[in-house]
Design an enzyme around this catalytic site. Structure first.
Site, PDB file in Angstrom:
ATOM      1  N   GLY A  46      68.818  41.181  37.598  1.00  0.00           N
ATOM      2  CA  GLY A  46      68.929  41.788  36.280  1.00  0.00           C
ATOM      3  C   GLY A  46      70.108  42.728  36.205  1.00  0.00           C
ATOM      4  N   GLN A  51      75.138  49.618  33.071  1.00  0.00           N
ATOM      5  CA  GLN A  51      75.660  49.361  34.421  1.00  0.00           C
ATOM      6  C   GLN A  51      77.066  48.785  34.400  1.00  0.00           C
ATOM      7  OE1 GLN A  51      71.914  47.162  35.706  1.00  0.00           O
ATOM      8  NE2 GLN A  51      72.572  48.083  37.628  1.00  0.00           N
ATOM      9  N   CYS A  90      68.644  47.816  43.147  1.00  0.00           N
ATOM     10  CA  CYS A  90      69.443  47.881  41.927  1.00  0.00           C
ATOM     11  C   CYS A  90      70.907  47.653  42.290  1.00  0.00           C
ATOM     12  CB  CYS A  90      69.282  49.259  41.299  1.00  0.00           C
ATOM     13  SG  CYS A  90      70.259  49.516  39.802  1.00  0.00           S
ATOM     14  N   GLU A 133      65.093  46.954  33.934  1.00  0.00           N
ATOM     15  CA  GLU A 133      66.281  46.896  33.060  1.00  0.00           C
ATOM     16  C   GLU A 133      66.088  47.747  31.803  1.00  0.00           C
ATOM     17  OE1 GLU A 133      68.811  45.866  34.493  1.00  0.00           O
ATOM     18  OE2 GLU A 133      67.736  44.826  36.084  1.00  0.00           O
ATOM     19  N   HIS A 136      66.779  51.286  32.426  1.00  0.00           N
ATOM     20  CA  HIS A 136      68.223  51.607  32.403  1.00  0.00           C
ATOM     21  C   HIS A 136      68.675  51.999  30.998  1.00  0.00           C
ATOM     22  CE1 HIS A 136      69.964  50.895  36.325  1.00  0.00           C
ATOM     23  NE2 HIS A 136      69.415  49.691  36.444  1.00  0.00           N
TER      24      HIS A 136
HETATM   25 ZN    ZN Z   1      69.173  48.560  38.110  1.00  0.00          ZN
END
Ligand code: ZN
Length: 158
Positions: A46, A51, A90, A133, A136
């Site tokens: 993911g 990110q 991650c 996700e 995030h």
């Molecule tokens: Zn992550």
């Protein structure tokens, strides 16, 4: 399509709350395509827009099953049940893994790249990936949720 750089631990962008997507335009499509390519090359399950430095509510999940790549725009968890506890990592925290408790089942409501609403269910790893996700998008990283981090020996037994 183009690869994007993945933001790493310590970058403040990972702590920020993302804004909803309001324009379902070519720019969004390019972002999603780039994220898909970046995820594939990084070999993750993911990736969330922050990110790659974009503070918008966009994420993708691909756990390698028949369903393939799932694009989630403005996702919300609308139902969850059960519990699972397991190791989680991650792409923004290379070589770090922690034990994180997540729901076993989740139902997510989201929009696709054209703005059409849909709901999707996830179980096990997919439920974990959806939760990770979507966290995030709210500026939450898995380390904050981890009961404990795994030692290098636990990650790669000698
Ligand atoms: Zn992550």
């Amino acid at each position: 399509m183009a690869l994007r750089d993945i933001v790493k631990e310590g970058d403040k962008i990972l702590t920020k709350t993302c804004r909803p997507v309001v324009k379902f335009d070519a720019k969004l499509a390019v972002l999603l395509d780039d994220m898909a390519e970046t995820l594939k090359i990084a070999d993750g399950v993911g990736l969330a827009a922050p990110q790659v430095g974009i503070l918008r509510r966009v994420c993708i999940v691909d756990i390698g099953d028949d369903e393939g790549l799932i694009e989630l725009v403005n996702p919300q968890i609308i139902d969850e049940s059960g519990k699972q506890s397991g190791a989680e990592g991650c792409l923004s925290f290379p070589n770090q893994y922690g034990v994180v408790e997540r729901p076993m089942f989740v139902t997510v409501k989201a929009q696709d790249r054209n703005g059409n609403e849909f709901t999707i269910k996830g179980e096990g790893l997919k439920a974990r990936a959806f939760c990770h996700e979507i966290d995030h998008l709210n500026g939450v990283v898995f380390k904050e949720r981890a009961e404990r981090m795994l030692s290098p020996e636990e990650v790669e037994p000698a």
